[in-house]
Scaffold this motif. Structure first.
Motif, PDB file in Angstrom:
ATOM      1  N   VAL A  20       0.867  -1.170   0.000  1.00 13.33           N
ATOM      2  CA  VAL A  20       0.000   0.000   0.000  1.00 13.33           C
ATOM      3  C   VAL A  20       0.907   1.223   0.000  1.00 13.33           C
ATOM      4  N   GLN A  21       0.845   1.981  -1.091  1.00  7.13           N
ATOM      5  CA  GLN A  21       1.659   3.188  -1.239  1.00  7.13           C
ATOM      6  C   GLN A  21       0.706   4.366  -1.398  1.00  7.13           C
ATOM      7  N   GLY A  22       0.300   4.928  -0.267  1.00  7.57           N
ATOM      8  CA  GLY A  22      -0.702   5.994  -0.301  1.00  7.57           C
ATOM      9  C   GLY A  22      -2.027   5.400  -0.754  1.00  7.57           C
ATOM     10  N   LYS A  23      -2.569   5.920  -1.865  1.00  8.85           N
ATOM     11  CA  LYS A  23      -3.825   5.385  -2.392  1.00  8.85           C
ATOM     12  C   LYS A  23      -3.589   4.279  -3.412  1.00  8.85           C
ATOM     13  N   THR A  24      -2.337   4.055  -3.764  1.00  4.45           N
ATOM     14  CA  THR A  24      -1.996   3.056  -4.777  1.00  4.45           C
ATOM     15  C   THR A  24      -1.727   1.702  -4.115  1.00  4.45           C
ATOM     16  N   LEU A  25      -2.256   0.654  -4.739  1.00  4.89           N
ATOM     17  CA  LEU A  25      -2.049  -0.709  -4.258  1.00  4.89           C
ATOM     18  C   LEU A  25      -1.243  -1.457  -5.314  1.00  4.89           C
ATOM     19  N   THR A  40      -0.764  -2.778 -10.660  1.00  5.35           N
ATOM     20  CA  THR A  40      -0.968  -1.546  -9.906  1.00  5.35           C
ATOM     21  C   THR A  40      -2.438  -1.153  -9.975  1.00  5.35           C
ATOM     22  N   VAL A  42      -5.509   1.643  -8.437  1.00  5.93           N
ATOM     23  CA  VAL A  42      -5.694   2.957  -7.816  1.00  5.93           C
ATOM     24  C   VAL A  42      -6.797   2.948  -6.762  1.00  5.93           C
ATOM     25  N   SER A  43      -7.477   1.803  -6.617  1.00 10.14           N
ATOM     26  CA  SER A  43      -8.512   1.710  -5.588  1.00 10.14           C
ATOM     27  C   SER A  43      -8.632   0.271  -5.097  1.00 10.14           C
ATOM     28  N   ARG A  44      -9.124   0.156  -3.891  1.00 10.99           N
ATOM     29  CA  ARG A  44      -9.347  -1.160  -3.290  1.00 10.99           C
ATOM     30  C   ARG A  44     -10.377  -1.963  -4.081  1.00 10.99           C
ATOM     31  N   GLU A  46     -11.055  -1.877  -7.202  1.00 11.92           N
ATOM     32  CA  GLU A  46     -10.417  -2.325  -8.442  1.00 11.92           C
ATOM     33  C   GLU A  46      -9.537  -3.552  -8.170  1.00 11.92           C
TER      34      GLU A  46
END
Length: 77
Positions: A20-25, A40, A42-44, A46
């Motif tokens: 978890v890098q900020g909002k990026t997974l 990569t 951008v949301s959980r 997704e």
């Protein structure tokens, strides 16, 4: 600092982790067959959608508990 979640680990050549890098997974899938794949999101939601498709119930016939544990690990991220 990134938070790293281990989804499963069979050995050092077969594992799946989520960073978890900020909002990026970032999902890292390492297998002895395919090497390392990196996804990569951008949301959980997704990421969970990808996990549901990647770990289809039909592929885990007779091993439903294994799949349930993998999906539960993704949901806990």
């Amino acid at each position: 600092m990134f938070k790293k979640h281990e989804i499963y680990k069979i050995d050092k050549y077969n594992m799946l982790t989520v960073e978890v890098q900020g909002k990026t997974l970032i999902v890292r899938e390492i297998s002895d067959q395919w090497g390392e794949e990196c996804h990569t999101f951008v949301s959980r939601p997704e990421m969970l959608h990808w996990a549901e498709n990647r770990f289809k119930l039909a592929s885990y016939e007779g091993r439903e508990e294994e799949r349930d544990a993998i999906i539960a690990a993704f949901k806990s991220v």
